[in-house]
Design an enzyme around this catalytic site. Sequence first.
Site, PDB file in Angstrom:
ATOM      1  N   SER A  92     -10.511  -2.793   5.417  1.00 47.96           N
ATOM      2  CA  SER A  92      -9.125  -2.348   5.234  1.00 47.96           C
ATOM      3  C   SER A  92      -8.439  -2.173   6.586  1.00 47.96           C
ATOM      4  O   SER A  92      -9.099  -2.152   7.629  1.00 47.96           O
ATOM      5  CB  SER A  92      -9.146  -1.013   4.484  1.00 47.96           C
ATOM      6  N   SER A  93      -7.120  -2.042   6.559  1.00 47.10           N
ATOM      7  CA  SER A  93      -6.357  -1.697   7.766  1.00 47.10           C
ATOM      8  C   SER A  93      -5.743  -0.301   7.641  1.00 47.10           C
ATOM      9  O   SER A  93      -4.980   0.123   8.511  1.00 47.10           O
ATOM     10  CB  SER A  93      -5.213  -2.698   7.970  1.00 47.10           C
TER      11      SER A  93
ATOM     12  N   ASN B  52      -3.725  -3.339  -2.977  1.00 48.98           N
ATOM     13  CA  ASN B  52      -3.664  -4.502  -2.102  1.00 48.98           C
ATOM     14  C   ASN B  52      -2.290  -5.144  -2.222  1.00 48.98           C
ATOM     15  O   ASN B  52      -1.340  -4.667  -1.639  1.00 48.98           O
ATOM     16  CB  ASN B  52      -4.803  -5.498  -2.343  1.00 48.98           C
TER      17      ASN B  52
ATOM     18  N   THR C 260       0.906  -1.154   0.000  1.00 48.00           N
ATOM     19  CA  THR C 260       0.000   0.000   0.000  1.00 48.00           C
ATOM     20  C   THR C 260       0.934   1.189   0.000  1.00 48.00           C
ATOM     21  O   THR C 260       2.144   1.026   0.014  1.00 48.00           O
ATOM     22  CB  THR C 260      -0.887  -0.105   1.276  1.00 48.00           C
TER      23      THR C 260
ATOM     24  N   ASP D 121      -9.357  -8.828   0.260  1.00 49.34           N
ATOM     25  CA  ASP D 121      -9.504  -8.262   1.611  1.00 49.34           C
ATOM     26  C   ASP D 121     -10.863  -8.606   2.220  1.00 49.34           C
ATOM     27  O   ASP D 121     -11.096  -8.354   3.398  1.00 49.34           O
ATOM     28  CB  ASP D 121      -9.301  -6.735   1.598  1.00 49.34           C
TER      29      ASP D 121
HETATM   30  N1  GLY Z   1      -5.235  -3.866   1.157  1.00 43.22           N
HETATM   31  C1  GLY Z   1      -4.694  -3.425   2.379  1.00 43.22           C
HETATM   32  C2  GLY Z   1      -5.672  -2.736   3.246  1.00 43.22           C
HETATM   33  O1  GLY Z   1      -6.580  -2.102   2.756  1.00 43.22           O
HETATM   34  O2  GLY Z   1      -5.559  -2.821   4.447  1.00 43.22           O
END
Ligand code: GLY
Length: 573
Positions: free
Chosen positions: A456-457, A405, A385, A427
């Site tokens: 998401s993180s 991602n 990311t 995800d």
């Molecule tokens: N694809 C990483 C996130 O959105 O956390």
Amino acid sequence: MKKLLLTICYFSYFVGAYGQSTLSIVGPGKEVNPYLYTVQKRGEFKQAAVSSAHPLASMVGAVVMKKGGNAFDAAIATQLVLAVVYPNAGNIGGGGFLLGRKVNGELIGIDYREAAPASASRDMYLDKNGNAKLNLSQNGHLASGIPGTVAGLFTTMNYAKLPFSQLIQPAIDIAANGYVLTEKEAASLNSVKDAIVKNSTQANAFVKSTRWKVGDTLVQKELAATLQRIQQEGQKGFYEGKTAELIVAEMKRGNGIVSMDDLKNYQAKMRAPISFNYRGHQVISFAPPSSGGILLAQMLKMIEKYPVSKYGFQTRKSVQLMIEAERRAYADRAEFMGDPDFFKVPIKTLISDDYLAKRMSDYDSDKAGISSNIKAGVIKESEETTHLSIVDAEGNMVAVTTTLNNSYGCRTVVGGAGFLLNNEMDDFSVKPGVPNMYGAVGGEANAIQPGKRMLSSMTPTLVLKDNKPFVVIGTPGGTTIPTSVYQAIVNMIDFNMGVGDAIDKPKFHHQWLPDEVMVENDFDATTKDQLQKMGYKISMRGAIGRTEGIKFLPNKRREAAADKRGDDSVAGF
Ligand code: GLY
């Protein structure tokens, strides 16, 4: 052959020569020379600063502000340049989150996360026996959600000052005429060549017969033409007309399902940020569909009543406390977090003092916790990311985290359009309770539904002190994102570090399950041994995240720092 000069400058005071009034700023002899540029890890600037994953992107953002743009203009231009010079994660085929604070105190949360196509379904990655077909959620056309980035950029225009046509010009120029690759970029493109060849249906700029090497120039004519269509037609230049037709044609060639209607109907959404206090500071971060803001609030509030600074920096005592907060927060992630338009996320409860006090009621400073005693599940996901932090002369703050991602997304280049698509569908929980390739599990909260945004993180974050700008920060790193931001904030607030030190210090990460602590290779050996003696399983690993931060100094200067872990670079004036 054009030559690349790549040096690392620490603590340089950048004085730009941005005299011109147009945004024809890219080229030899101009403000941004894509054939000769330096990585600048630190800068202390009087007025405005950018920290991002690539020197060219940071420089363009700074020039945009020098020429009258604000932090939102810079965020648009910087992201567009990253879409050209940082194909690993910079994108127009992915999505992201922008968190902003205007100088008048207004908070802005723009969600341009990818969404599941209308014909997506809960079991779309299961075979007839109910087994997950993980290759399909991670590679190739079917892995792609509906891209959100371009809609996000146009929503950001509501807060910008300059015309979009100017903001996109630097990216067009760099795509059309090329930029010189660093050693890391050349190696990265070589490493992904086979996957891009396998998953793409047409020739593209990323693949050539010989290996890429440092100093090579990467020219992306098709991407330049796509960006020009966006310049001329606005959001429709991506979501309708020729670009949309090229995306859908690519989908048809590769059994993907993103349709013309999916693209036409996609919209960015405004989200109220997560806001909470930590030791006299107001911390603001992103709400669901990112888990980042909730996790950050949970972890910081769980440790707030303990005297972390007295325990000492990365001592056994402070790290053990922080790990136990991480464990408990991540245990909540799989159960309670998903797209709030499809699943009621109990945000208030999850970050309330009472709830978090209960979560820590079984914390024992002399004992290693055990994840199986807390909740079942495994959480792990891809780490590619990218993040950019920006402040302008007025004091507007912008934090953007954006992603494909996986590194290079689903490794599928849209034929004739020159950009990579995301593999964000991975995800989602492809089958509730079953881990995907990266080990992520979830339940109902994050099951696939048409139009839903995958959890998401990403944790773009702003910190205020006495209601004034203090820090802009964020990082890539999959599930390690919230713990990286958490540790950088603790380093600055509890241990009074400058932003550069706070970012570069070794990191540790616990995500509930697997029940182990990942630590970077340079993590303190004594603390590691002491934790192991307590019963913690420690695994060593390479870099965690690539954090970009800007801190407001008491003398009002902006201290900008780019992570030591990549080619990340700052710029400003
Ligand atoms: N694809 C990483 C996130 O959105 O956390």
